[in-house]
Design a protein around this motif. Structure first.
Motif, PDB file in Angstrom:
ATOM      1  N   MET A   1       0.777  -1.076   0.020  1.00 53.69           N
ATOM      2  CA  MET A   1      -0.062  -0.009   0.036  1.00 53.69           C
ATOM      3  C   MET A   1       0.890   1.295  -0.065  1.00 53.69           C
ATOM      4  O   MET A   1       1.893   1.251   0.718  1.00 53.69           O
ATOM      5  N   LYS A   2       0.640   2.123  -0.932  1.00 50.74           N
ATOM      6  CA  LYS A   2       1.279   3.422  -0.885  1.00 50.74           C
ATOM      7  C   LYS A   2       0.976   4.162   0.508  1.00 50.74           C
ATOM      8  O   LYS A   2      -0.299   4.266   0.723  1.00 50.74           O
ATOM      9  N   SER A   3       1.844   4.898   0.886  1.00 54.77           N
ATOM     10  CA  SER A   3       1.847   5.708   1.922  1.00 54.77           C
ATOM     11  C   SER A   3       0.926   7.274   1.466  1.00 54.77           C
ATOM     12  O   SER A   3       0.979   7.472   0.374  1.00 54.77           O
ATOM     13  N   LEU A  33      -1.626   6.677  16.667  1.00 54.14           N
ATOM     14  CA  LEU A  33      -0.979   6.712  15.384  1.00 54.14           C
ATOM     15  C   LEU A  33       0.463   6.185  15.540  1.00 54.14           C
ATOM     16  O   LEU A  33       0.899   5.392  14.200  1.00 54.14           O
ATOM     17  N   ALA A  34       1.175   6.417  16.549  1.00 53.89           N
ATOM     18  CA  ALA A  34       2.364   5.790  16.409  1.00 53.89           C
ATOM     19  C   ALA A  34       2.558   4.128  16.474  1.00 53.89           C
ATOM     20  O   ALA A  34       3.477   3.472  15.985  1.00 53.89           O
ATOM     21  N   ARG A  35       1.453   3.710  17.210  1.00 54.94           N
ATOM     22  CA  ARG A  35       1.368   2.294  17.082  1.00 54.94           C
ATOM     23  C   ARG A  35       0.581   1.669  16.125  1.00 54.94           C
ATOM     24  O   ARG A  35       0.536   0.346  16.238  1.00 54.94           O
ATOM     25  N   THR A  36       0.085   2.523  15.218  1.00 57.39           N
ATOM     26  CA  THR A  36      -0.946   1.704  14.076  1.00 57.39           C
ATOM     27  C   THR A  36      -0.271   1.678  12.916  1.00 57.39           C
ATOM     28  O   THR A  36      -0.207   0.722  12.116  1.00 57.39           O
ATOM     29  N   CYS A  37       0.409   2.749  12.601  1.00 62.77           N
ATOM     30  CA  CYS A  37       1.074   2.876  11.092  1.00 62.77           C
ATOM     31  C   CYS A  37       2.641   2.879  11.186  1.00 62.77           C
ATOM     32  O   CYS A  37       3.166   3.857  11.929  1.00 62.77           O
ATOM     33  N   ARG A  38       3.259   2.169  10.488  1.00 57.51           N
ATOM     34  CA  ARG A  38       4.663   2.271  10.490  1.00 57.51           C
ATOM     35  C   ARG A  38       5.182   3.333   9.818  1.00 57.51           C
ATOM     36  O   ARG A  38       6.310   3.879  10.165  1.00 57.51           O
ATOM     37  N   ALA A  39       4.549   3.928   8.795  1.00 59.30           N
ATOM     38  CA  ALA A  39       5.056   5.121   8.140  1.00 59.30           C
ATOM     39  C   ALA A  39       5.183   6.175   8.921  1.00 59.30           C
ATOM     40  O   ALA A  39       5.987   7.293   8.668  1.00 59.30           O
ATOM     41  N   ILE A  40       4.245   6.377   9.809  1.00 57.68           N
ATOM     42  CA  ILE A  40       3.952   7.501  10.714  1.00 57.68           C
ATOM     43  C   ILE A  40       4.543   7.425  12.034  1.00 57.68           C
ATOM     44  O   ILE A  40       4.427   8.280  12.944  1.00 57.68           O
ATOM     45  N   SER A  41       4.854   6.356  12.164  1.00 55.40           N
ATOM     46  CA  SER A  41       5.400   5.842  13.668  1.00 55.40           C
ATOM     47  C   SER A  41       6.714   6.821  14.180  1.00 55.40           C
ATOM     48  O   SER A  41       6.582   7.342  15.057  1.00 55.40           O
ATOM     49  N   LEU A 617       1.097  -5.976   1.851  1.00 49.48           N
ATOM     50  CA  LEU A 617       1.422  -6.929   2.953  1.00 49.48           C
ATOM     51  C   LEU A 617       2.993  -6.863   2.952  1.00 49.48           C
ATOM     52  O   LEU A 617       3.563  -6.896   2.067  1.00 49.48           O
ATOM     53  N   ALA A 618       2.993  -7.292   4.367  1.00 51.98           N
ATOM     54  CA  ALA A 618       4.441  -7.311   4.645  1.00 51.98           C
ATOM     55  C   ALA A 618       4.522  -8.448   5.786  1.00 51.98           C
ATOM     56  O   ALA A 618       3.546  -8.607   6.507  1.00 51.98           O
ATOM     57  N   SER A 619       5.672  -9.276   5.594  1.00 53.05           N
ATOM     58  CA  SER A 619       5.892 -10.379   6.614  1.00 53.05           C
ATOM     59  C   SER A 619       6.720  -9.727   7.803  1.00 53.05           C
ATOM     60  O   SER A 619       7.805  -9.074   7.516  1.00 53.05           O
ATOM     61  N   VAL A 620       6.163  -9.889   9.007  1.00 50.00           N
ATOM     62  CA  VAL A 620       6.675  -9.135  10.018  1.00 50.00           C
ATOM     63  C   VAL A 620       6.985 -10.165  11.175  1.00 50.00           C
ATOM     64  O   VAL A 620       6.104 -11.035  11.419  1.00 50.00           O
ATOM     65  N   SER A 621       7.996 -10.405  11.510  1.00 47.85           N
ATOM     66  CA  SER A 621       8.272 -11.317  12.583  1.00 47.85           C
ATOM     67  C   SER A 621       8.320 -10.574  14.069  1.00 47.85           C
ATOM     68  O   SER A 621       8.375  -9.289  14.172  1.00 47.85           O
ATOM     69  N   ILE A 622       7.524 -11.408  15.044  1.00 42.28           N
ATOM     70  CA  ILE A 622       7.032 -10.924  16.155  1.00 42.28           C
ATOM     71  C   ILE A 622       7.914 -11.512  17.361  1.00 42.28           C
ATOM     72  O   ILE A 622       7.769 -12.729  17.252  1.00 42.28           O
TER      73      ILE A 622
END
Length: 747
Positions: A1-3, A33-41, A617-622
């Motif tokens: 998804m584009k920012s 917002l900081a916890r929701t979107c990686r682009a705006i974190s 979609l992105a693969s994220v390790s937790i």
């Protein structure tokens, strides 16, 4: 998804987040917002951690196992932190730009500072810190600010308690030796150090200085401040100072003009070429210094606190183009002193002043709070603008004086003519008008000069008495403002909501924000007025729409009318004329032209645009390591008291303790001598038989009498020990012969 497109510009993103964080609940919104979107974190975290009003968020980054109480990090650490415990502090500490520590808040234990200083992994915990504000009451806590004095700090503020701080010289010397400050502030009830100006003489880049302490008006401090090349803002406290002390601030400053001119204060030259010169110096000194002092070349903002007379004397020494003036005065000021101050401000700074704020001191506000109770008397006065000269550059005017809350129409008209470029006007918006004091003297209709002359005015805050308007105001189109957008009426009175709505729709047809006080707990609240303004807020938008529609129809272009002209008549040919009489009656034709303007309805063209969004979609390790939390459980054994009533069972038994009585009778017979002799004879004759009878008697007692008598005695004992209820009186064992039955035989 584009920012989102807004994230492509970092400056726009930062402005948006800063606007969000200033709203109610803004910090919570930005943290989500900081916890929701990686682009705006990252930008959201920068805004969240930029300004801290306490050290608690930093201390809370330590692991929970180190904190004495997890929910109260300010209580300190239970043990010294290891190097790996500083990971979060070092990471988030780089985002911090401003820190405020307030010892009086008592939310951070002073014992934590030595532990932080001894175990910090690097010299400065907050390496990018720009502003440090330190409010302390004790000497020891003042020393702890040294660990936060980074070389990057540009603004330093100290607010000290009533204690005299002997270590202030050391702290200031250390700070000035390694910092290049642009802003410095010190607030203290104790005097400034003797070497204050010497220590700060190296700070040539200071742009803002605030000195609220005894000794700040000394001539040495005045000379140091006057020649700061970059100084733009100055704050001083003139409270409880004499006029001589205020004048002493400028004693070591040279004047722009020498004493040789007639305008000089100390000269005796009258300006007239005469042989005898009169001494005009005393006259000039009574009205204070006329000539301005050298220095303060870059100063644009002055903040003064004190009496109106002291402020007027201080401002007379300036002829610089001030743009902002903040005055905190003792309320109420003397009327003559206020008139002189208003004239001085207009004369000296009228062409450059953009903002003027006048408020009351804390003491005056406290006195007003006492008067608002039942014990205080309500005394209000009028603040006149009669001596106000033109201020063409003034953009903002804010006056908040608790005792000068009454304004009249002449004041508003004088203000409108003097300040035609006003953009924001606030005149005692928090003033209270209870029932016993009556409504405000200023009516809503009398605000018409502001709408007519101040064409840039967009914000207006003033309490009024809203009543029905006169027809002359409603008929005039000149007093309708297209710029007013916000109106705050505070505790204004209102008696007719419909006519007030009509008047507001005329004065401010584009008004979109109407506010008033509707909190019932606020002093001076009148519920009927609040309900009236609520009705105005409901009806005003509809009346504004009707009025704007009518005005657009009136100023719309009229269609052009084609005028049909008759063709020119041909010139007649010359003919022979003959005089004849003709009876001619003129035929009249009435013709009319119906002209109707063409009405055109235009609507803005609307364009619908849709944006197709595909989730990226992105693969994220937790890291799914479980979080451990220490919970202390208070286990107290429940103890209960029980009582047992124990009473022994008692039995009442009566015992007959009377000894058994045995009556024995002895038969005695008196024998005469003759009979005695006879009996003796007789016994002697039978004496041989006595042993035989004794043996028989003994055998009888052993074999017959004893076996019978022993059980009988045992029965007597048993019956004697039995309860008296079933006991019967024992049978008489007296079987002997009584003494009364003795028989005496006589021969």
């Amino acid at each position: 998804m584009k920012s989102p497109l807004i994230l492509h510009d970092p400056e726009v993103t930062q402005k948006l987040l800063e606007a969000m964080i200033d709203t109610p609940g803004g910090k919570r919104t930005v943290s989500r917002l900081a916890r929701t979107c990686r682009a705006i974190s990252e930008p959201a975290l920068d805004v969240l951690w930029r300004d801290l009003d306490s050290l608690i968020p930093i201390i809370g980054l330590f692991p929970a196992t180190l904190l004495k109480k997890v929910r109260k990090p300010g209580l300190g650490l239970s043990k010294e932190p290891a190097e790996q415990d500083w990971t979060k502090i070092l990471r988030y500490g780089e985002r911090v730009r401003s820190v405020l520590y307030n010892e009086t808040a008592n939310n951070v234990s002073p014992s934590i500072f030595p532990m932080l200083a001894q175990n910090r992994p690097r010299e400065y915990m907050l390496p990018n810190l720009l502003h440090l504000s330190w409010k302390v009451e004790t000497l020891i806590v003042l020393d702890h600010c040294a660990m936060f004095l980074n070389p990057t700090i540009k603004s330093l503020q100290f607010e000290l308690g009533p204690t005299r701080f002997a270590n202030l010289n050391k702290i200031l010397g250390d700070a000035c030796s390694r910092l290049n400050l642009t802003s410095f502030s010190i607030i203290s009830p104790a005097s400034l150090p003797d070497t204050f100006t010497v220590m700060l003489s190296s700070q040539k880049l200071l742009q803002k200085v605030a000195l609220v302490a005894p000794g700040a008006l000394s001539s040495g401090v005045g000379r140091w401040i006057a020649f700061l090349p970059e100084l733009k803002s100055l704050q001083l406290d003139l409270s409880a100072r004499t006029l001589t002390a205020v004048e002493g601030f400028f004693d070591e400053l040279p004047s722009h003009s020498g004493d040789s001119t007639p305008n000089s204060v100390a000269t005796t030259d009258s300006g007239v070429f005469s042989g005898e010169e009169l001494d005009f110096s005393e006259i000039r000194l009574k009205s204070a210094m006329r000539g301005s002092k050298a220095g303060f070349s870059s100063l644009r903002h002055i903040h003064l606190t004190g009496d109106v007379a002291n402020i007027a004397v201080f401002l007379r020494h300036f002829s610089i183009p001030l743009t902002q003036l903040d005055l905190v005065i003792e309320d109420p000021p003397d009327n003559a002193e206020w008139m002189e101050l208003s004239y001085l401000i207009s004369e000296r700074f009228g062409s450059s002043l953009h903002s003027l704020r006048i408020s009351a001191t804390a003491t005056s506000k406290f006195n007003d709070l006492v008067r608002s109770t039942s014990r205080g008397e309500s005394t209000v006065s009028r603040l006149a603008f009669d001596n106000l000269q033109p201020l063409p550059a003034l953009r903002r005017l804010d006056i908040d004086l608790p005792e000068f809350i009454n304004f009249i129409g002449d004041d508003i008209e004088a203000l409108a003519h003097a300040c035609p470029n006003l953009e924001e006007l606030k005149l005692c918006p928090l003033a209270r008008f209870p029932v016993q004091s009556g409504p405000p003297k200023l009516t809503l209709e009398q605000l018409a000069p502001l709408a007519e002359h101040c064409r840039r005015l967009h914000t207006l805050s003033i309490p009024v008495n809203a009543r029905r308007a006169s027809p002359s105001v409603l008929d005039s189109q000149s007093n309708s403002s297209n710029s007013i957008r916000r109106l705050h009426v505070g505790n204004s009175w209102i008696n007719d909501s419909l006519h007030v709505s009509i008047l507001l729709s005329h004065l401010a047809p584009y008004l979109d924000n109407l506010k008033w006080f509707h909190d019932k707990n606020r002093p001076g609240f009148i519920e009927s007025n609040a309900r009236g303004w609520e009705k105005v807020a409901d009806t005003l938008p509809h009346l504004q729409g009707i009025r704007l529609t009518e005005r657009k129809a009136m100023v719309g272009p009229l269609p052009s009318l084609d005028i049909i002209s008759a063709p020119p008549l041909p010139q007649p040919a010359p003919v022979d004329t003959v005089e004849k009489g003709i009876m001619a009656s003129v035929s009249l034709v009435h013709e009319g032209v119906l002209a109707r303007p063409l009405m055109t309805s235009r609507r803005p063209s609307m364009v619908d645009e849709s944006v197709e969004v595909h989730p990226e979609l992105a693969s994220v390790s937790i890291d799914a390591a479980p979080r451990t939390t220490e919970i202390a459980v208070e286990a107290v054994v429940a103890v209960s008291d029980e009582f047992v009533e124990a009473r022994p069972e008692t039995v009442t038994v009566s015992v007959d303790a009377r000894p058994p009585s045995v009556s024995k009778s002895v038969e005695a017979m008196i024998l005469n001598p003759l009979e005695g002799k006879k009996s003796i004879f007789h016994s002697s004759s039978h004496s041989s038989l006595f042993p035989v009878f004794s043996l028989i008697s003994f055998t009888y007692r052993v074999l017959v009498a004893y076996p019978i008598s022993i059980p009988i005695r045992m029965l007597h004992v048993i019956f004697d020990n039995m309860p008296t209820i079933i006991r019967r009186p024992p049978a008489s064992t007296n079987s002997d012969i009584s003494m009364d039955s003795l028989q005496v035989r006589q021969s």
